[in-house]
Motif scaffolding. Structure first.
Motif, PDB file in Angstrom:
ATOM      1  N   LYS A 168       2.364  -7.936  -0.836  1.00  0.00           N
ATOM      2  CA  LYS A 168       2.204  -8.954  -1.233  1.00  0.00           C
ATOM      3  C   LYS A 168       3.598  -9.236  -2.414  1.00  0.00           C
ATOM      4  CE  LYS A 168      -2.441  -8.479  -2.322  1.00  0.00           C
ATOM      5  NZ  LYS A 168      -3.215  -8.079  -3.617  1.00  0.00           N
TER       6      LYS A 168
ATOM      7  N   ILE B  52      -3.950   3.099  -7.678  1.00  0.00           N
ATOM      8  CA  ILE B  52      -4.782   3.864  -6.919  1.00  0.00           C
ATOM      9  C   ILE B  52      -4.333   3.963  -5.493  1.00  0.00           C
ATOM     10  CG2 ILE B  52      -7.048   4.677  -6.149  1.00  0.00           C
ATOM     11  CD1 ILE B  52      -8.142   3.621  -8.866  1.00  0.00           C
ATOM     12  N   ILE B  53      -4.048   2.552  -5.068  1.00  0.00           N
ATOM     13  CA  ILE B  53      -3.800   2.356  -3.749  1.00  0.00           C
ATOM     14  C   ILE B  53      -2.360   1.659  -3.196  1.00  0.00           C
ATOM     15  CG2 ILE B  53      -6.197   2.325  -2.531  1.00  0.00           C
ATOM     16  CD1 ILE B  53      -6.250  -0.658  -3.129  1.00  0.00           C
TER      17      ILE B  53
ATOM     18  N   GLY C 111     -11.616   5.136  -8.114  1.00  0.00           N
ATOM     19  CA  GLY C 111     -11.419   4.732  -6.635  1.00  0.00           C
ATOM     20  C   GLY C 111     -10.960   3.254  -6.459  1.00  0.00           C
ATOM     21  N   ALA C 112     -10.943   2.765  -5.234  1.00  0.00           N
ATOM     22  CA  ALA C 112     -10.634   1.602  -5.135  1.00  0.00           C
ATOM     23  C   ALA C 112     -11.211   1.303  -3.407  1.00  0.00           C
ATOM     24  CB  ALA C 112      -9.011   1.549  -5.137  1.00  0.00           C
ATOM     25  N   MET C 113     -10.959  -0.227  -3.404  1.00  0.00           N
ATOM     26  CA  MET C 113     -11.388  -0.834  -2.121  1.00  0.00           C
ATOM     27  C   MET C 113     -10.409  -1.203  -1.274  1.00  0.00           C
ATOM     28  SD  MET C 113     -14.632  -0.544  -1.419  1.00  0.00           S
ATOM     29  CE  MET C 113     -15.976  -0.395  -2.574  1.00  0.00           C
ATOM     30  N   LEU C 114     -10.506  -0.822  -0.151  1.00  0.00           N
ATOM     31  CA  LEU C 114      -9.417  -1.459   0.883  1.00  0.00           C
ATOM     32  C   LEU C 114     -10.015  -2.415   1.882  1.00  0.00           C
ATOM     33  CD1 LEU C 114      -7.798   1.943   2.009  1.00  0.00           C
ATOM     34  CD2 LEU C 114      -6.602   0.255   0.593  1.00  0.00           C
ATOM     35  N   ARG C 115      -9.233  -3.234   2.584  1.00  0.00           N
ATOM     36  CA  ARG C 115      -9.982  -4.230   3.598  1.00  0.00           C
ATOM     37  C   ARG C 115     -10.693  -3.180   4.583  1.00  0.00           C
ATOM     38  NH1 ARG C 115      -8.032  -9.657   3.919  1.00  0.00           N
ATOM     39  NH2 ARG C 115      -9.313  -9.362   2.323  1.00  0.00           N
TER      40      ARG C 115
ATOM     41  N   PHE D 211       5.294 -11.245  -5.523  1.00  0.00           N
ATOM     42  CA  PHE D 211       5.065 -12.253  -6.799  1.00  0.00           C
ATOM     43  C   PHE D 211       6.389 -12.508  -7.323  1.00  0.00           C
ATOM     44  CE2 PHE D 211       1.525  -9.173  -6.599  1.00  0.00           C
ATOM     45  CZ  PHE D 211       0.374 -10.081  -6.507  1.00  0.00           C
TER      46      PHE D 211
ATOM     47  N   ASN E 134      -2.854  -2.215  -7.914  1.00  0.00           N
ATOM     48  CA  ASN E 134      -3.871  -1.405  -8.152  1.00  0.00           C
ATOM     49  C   ASN E 134      -3.231   0.087  -7.969  1.00  0.00           C
ATOM     50  OD1 ASN E 134      -5.939   0.596  -8.311  1.00  0.00           O
ATOM     51  ND2 ASN E 134      -7.392  -0.915  -7.371  1.00  0.00           N
TER      52      ASN E 134
ATOM     53  N   PRO F  66      -4.358  -1.123   7.926  1.00  0.00           N
ATOM     54  CA  PRO F  66      -4.854  -1.748   9.130  1.00  0.00           C
ATOM     55  C   PRO F  66      -4.251  -3.133   9.576  1.00  0.00           C
ATOM     56  CG  PRO F  66      -6.651  -1.478   7.447  1.00  0.00           C
ATOM     57  CD  PRO F  66      -5.482  -1.001   6.867  1.00  0.00           C
ATOM     58  N   GLN F  67      -3.765  -3.809   8.326  1.00  0.00           N
ATOM     59  CA  GLN F  67      -3.163  -5.062   8.573  1.00  0.00           C
ATOM     60  C   GLN F  67      -1.790  -5.046   9.056  1.00  0.00           C
ATOM     61  OE1 GLN F  67      -4.424  -8.376   5.860  1.00  0.00           O
ATOM     62  NE2 GLN F  67      -4.442  -6.622   4.473  1.00  0.00           N
TER      63      GLN F  67
ATOM     64  N   LEU G 223       0.930  -1.238  -0.166  1.00  0.00           N
ATOM     65  CA  LEU G 223      -0.181  -0.146   0.073  1.00  0.00           C
ATOM     66  C   LEU G 223       0.829   1.025   0.183  1.00  0.00           C
ATOM     67  CD1 LEU G 223      -2.719  -1.002   2.485  1.00  0.00           C
ATOM     68  CD2 LEU G 223      -3.329  -0.398   0.247  1.00  0.00           C
TER      69      LEU G 223
ATOM     70  N   TYR H 103     -11.857   3.992  -0.578  1.00  0.00           N
ATOM     71  CA  TYR H 103     -10.810   4.896  -0.751  1.00  0.00           C
ATOM     72  C   TYR H 103     -10.792   5.556  -2.023  1.00  0.00           C
ATOM     73  CZ  TYR H 103      -6.285   6.951  -0.611  1.00  0.00           C
ATOM     74  OH  TYR H 103      -5.168   7.839  -0.623  1.00  0.00           O
TER      75      TYR H 103
ATOM     76  N   LEU I 143      -5.986 -12.271  -6.174  1.00  0.00           N
ATOM     77  CA  LEU I 143      -5.223 -10.959  -6.189  1.00  0.00           C
ATOM     78  C   LEU I 143      -5.775  -9.957  -5.637  1.00  0.00           C
ATOM     79  CD1 LEU I 143      -2.839  -9.994  -8.019  1.00  0.00           C
ATOM     80  CD2 LEU I 143      -4.207  -9.224  -9.821  1.00  0.00           C
ATOM     81  N   ARG I 144      -6.910  -9.411  -6.082  1.00  0.00           N
ATOM     82  CA  ARG I 144      -7.691  -8.400  -5.153  1.00  0.00           C
ATOM     83  C   ARG I 144      -8.825  -8.519  -5.807  1.00  0.00           C
ATOM     84  NH1 ARG I 144      -3.854  -5.681  -7.873  1.00  0.00           N
ATOM     85  NH2 ARG I 144      -5.342  -5.022  -9.499  1.00  0.00           N
TER      86      ARG I 144
ATOM     87  N   LEU J 144     -10.695  -5.066  10.206  1.00  0.00           N
ATOM     88  CA  LEU J 144     -10.307  -6.316   9.392  1.00  0.00           C
ATOM     89  C   LEU J 144     -11.222  -7.453   9.527  1.00  0.00           C
ATOM     90  CD1 LEU J 144      -6.570  -6.144  10.812  1.00  0.00           C
ATOM     91  CD2 LEU J 144      -7.377  -5.416   8.682  1.00  0.00           C
TER      92      LEU J 144
ATOM     93  N   GLU K 234     -12.239  -1.929 -10.296  1.00  0.00           N
ATOM     94  CA  GLU K 234     -11.059  -2.538 -10.864  1.00  0.00           C
ATOM     95  C   GLU K 234     -11.088  -2.382 -12.154  1.00  0.00           C
ATOM     96  OE1 GLU K 234      -8.375  -4.152 -10.121  1.00  0.00           O
ATOM     97  OE2 GLU K 234      -8.337  -3.933  -7.773  1.00  0.00           O
TER      98      GLU K 234
ATOM     99  N   ARG L 238     -12.564  -8.480 -14.274  1.00  0.00           N
ATOM    100  CA  ARG L 238     -12.570  -7.517 -15.325  1.00  0.00           C
ATOM    101  C   ARG L 238     -11.880  -7.934 -16.806  1.00  0.00           C
ATOM    102  NH1 ARG L 238      -7.030  -4.104 -14.641  1.00  0.00           N
ATOM    103  NH2 ARG L 238      -6.170  -5.489 -13.217  1.00  0.00           N
ATOM    104  N   PHE L 239     -10.970  -9.180 -16.528  1.00  0.00           N
ATOM    105  CA  PHE L 239     -10.411  -9.519 -17.965  1.00  0.00           C
ATOM    106  C   PHE L 239     -11.274 -10.447 -18.475  1.00  0.00           C
ATOM    107  CE2 PHE L 239      -6.861  -8.753 -15.250  1.00  0.00           C
ATOM    108  CZ  PHE L 239      -6.241  -7.708 -15.858  1.00  0.00           C
TER     109      PHE L 239
END
Lengths: 81, 258
Positions: free
Chosen positions: A40, A70-71, B101-105, A42, A68, A16-17, A9, B149, B58-59, B109, B95, B65-66
């Motif tokens: 991560k 963006i983040i 924007g994007a998503m976080l956990r 790879f 990604n 938070p992790q 990130l 986010y 992956l996420r 948690l 994605e 999306r593919f």
């Protein structure tokens, strides 16, 4: 050719992790740990590419799929030529 | 009657619920769209349902999306077609770059599976026109990565353009930190693209469209879409929300291999 790509990130994004891992380490008495960022890894095996081509394709793969943008940010290293 | 298409990816698990609500509760023609399809079958609206497409590898949403169908969905979006992404569907739209924007956990948690309240921030969209601004909807969430986010510049742009359609709130419609269960920036629960034809939301309206399930508030979203499409098509036969419930017809089996 073996490549290792590290995705994590961005500094501006809360992790938070990583914070939870840091707190766990503090609970165990490792107060020297000031911060933890989780990411991560790879490991890619590439074939039919010279080093120059690989250096072009690796950031492309990372930016388009593995991270990604963006983040997340990424870094990479060639492990074996 | 409008035609809805519910996309099925390997790992989608709200596809049948969504299909059931559109066909049997809302009384609309509904078809499944297989992830390998190249044809949207002339639908008026595409719904990307919840689930764990491609195992969230992956996420969340990153692999879906593919899928071949996503190429068609992008074209459909570019031509102004209506697209609703619910939960994992929202993650896929992010994605795929169809929403910003994007998503976080989630901030705690934890996988969150619970009823939440969301407030309609903008009812001048195809997805929320049947509701009132400030109206509180009780709709469940079920996700691990729903902590929306957006970088600061994007966030202020979204606010400025009224692109935030739903926000997490308490029962009274107040925005509190406690009500913002997953930690999303500015309590964002759902947002729309600039053109106004693609909406993503983390709560599951298809799980709140029948009284037996504890809430019918989710119907506001489907009703809005139907009203919008009817108006656009000029069919003019606007039915009230309390439409006669059609007989429940069986759902089609899924054909195809993953």
């Amino acid at each position: 050719m073996k490549v290792r790509i590290l995705v994590s990130l961005k500094e501006s994004v809360l992790d938070p992790q990583g914070q939870t891992v840091r707190n766990a380490l503090h609970t165990l008495g490792y107060h020297q740990v000031k911060d933890v960022r989780q990411g991560k890894v790879f490991e890619l095996e590439l074939e039919g590419l010279n080093r120059q081509d690989a250096e072009k394709i690796i950031p492309e793969i990372s930016d388009r799929v593995l991270a990604n943008p963006i983040i997340e940010k990424f870094s990479w290293e060639i492990m074996e030529a | 009657m409008m035609k809805f298409g519910v996309v099925v990816f390997p790992g989608s698990n709200c596809d049948y619920d969504t299909f059931h609500v559109l066909q049997n509760v809302m009384g609309q023609e509904t078809v499944f769209l297989w992830h390998k399809d190249h044809d949207l079958q002339g639908v008026d609206c595409v719904v990307l349902p919840g689930g764990f497409s491609y195992g969230d590898y992956l996420r969340s949403g990153a692999i879906a999306r593919f899928s071949p169908i996503m190429r068609e969905i992008k074209k459909f979006a570019d031509s102004g077609g209506l697209i609703l992404g619910i939960c994992n569907g929202f993650q896929i739209l992010l994605e795929a770059g169809l929403l910003p924007g994007a998503m976080l956990r989630n901030k705690n948690l934890k996988f969150l599976c619970q009823q939440v309240n969301i407030r309609i921030e903008n009812n001048r969209t195809a997805f929320s026109g049947a509701g009132k601004k400030g109206q509180v909807l009780r709709i469940p969430i079920a996700h691990f990565d729903g902590n929306y986010y957006a970088p600061p510049e994007l966030l202020s742009e979204l606010e400025k353009n009224n692109q935030i359609v739903f926000r997490y709130c308490d029962r009274k419609g107040q925005l509190t930190e406690e009500a913002n269960v997953n930690g999303s920036v500015n309590s964002i629960a759902g947002l729309i693209n600039r053109q106004g034809n693609v909406l993503g939301m983390m709560p599951h309206p298809e799980r709140a469209s029948e009284n037996i399930l504890g809430s019918e508030d989710g119907k506001v979203i489907f009703r809005s879409l139907i009203d919008y499409l009817e108006k656009k098509k000029g069919t003019g036969k606007k039915k009230t929300v309390r439409a006669v419930r059609p007989a429940v017809s069986p759902l089609p089996p899924l054909i195809g291999t993953f």
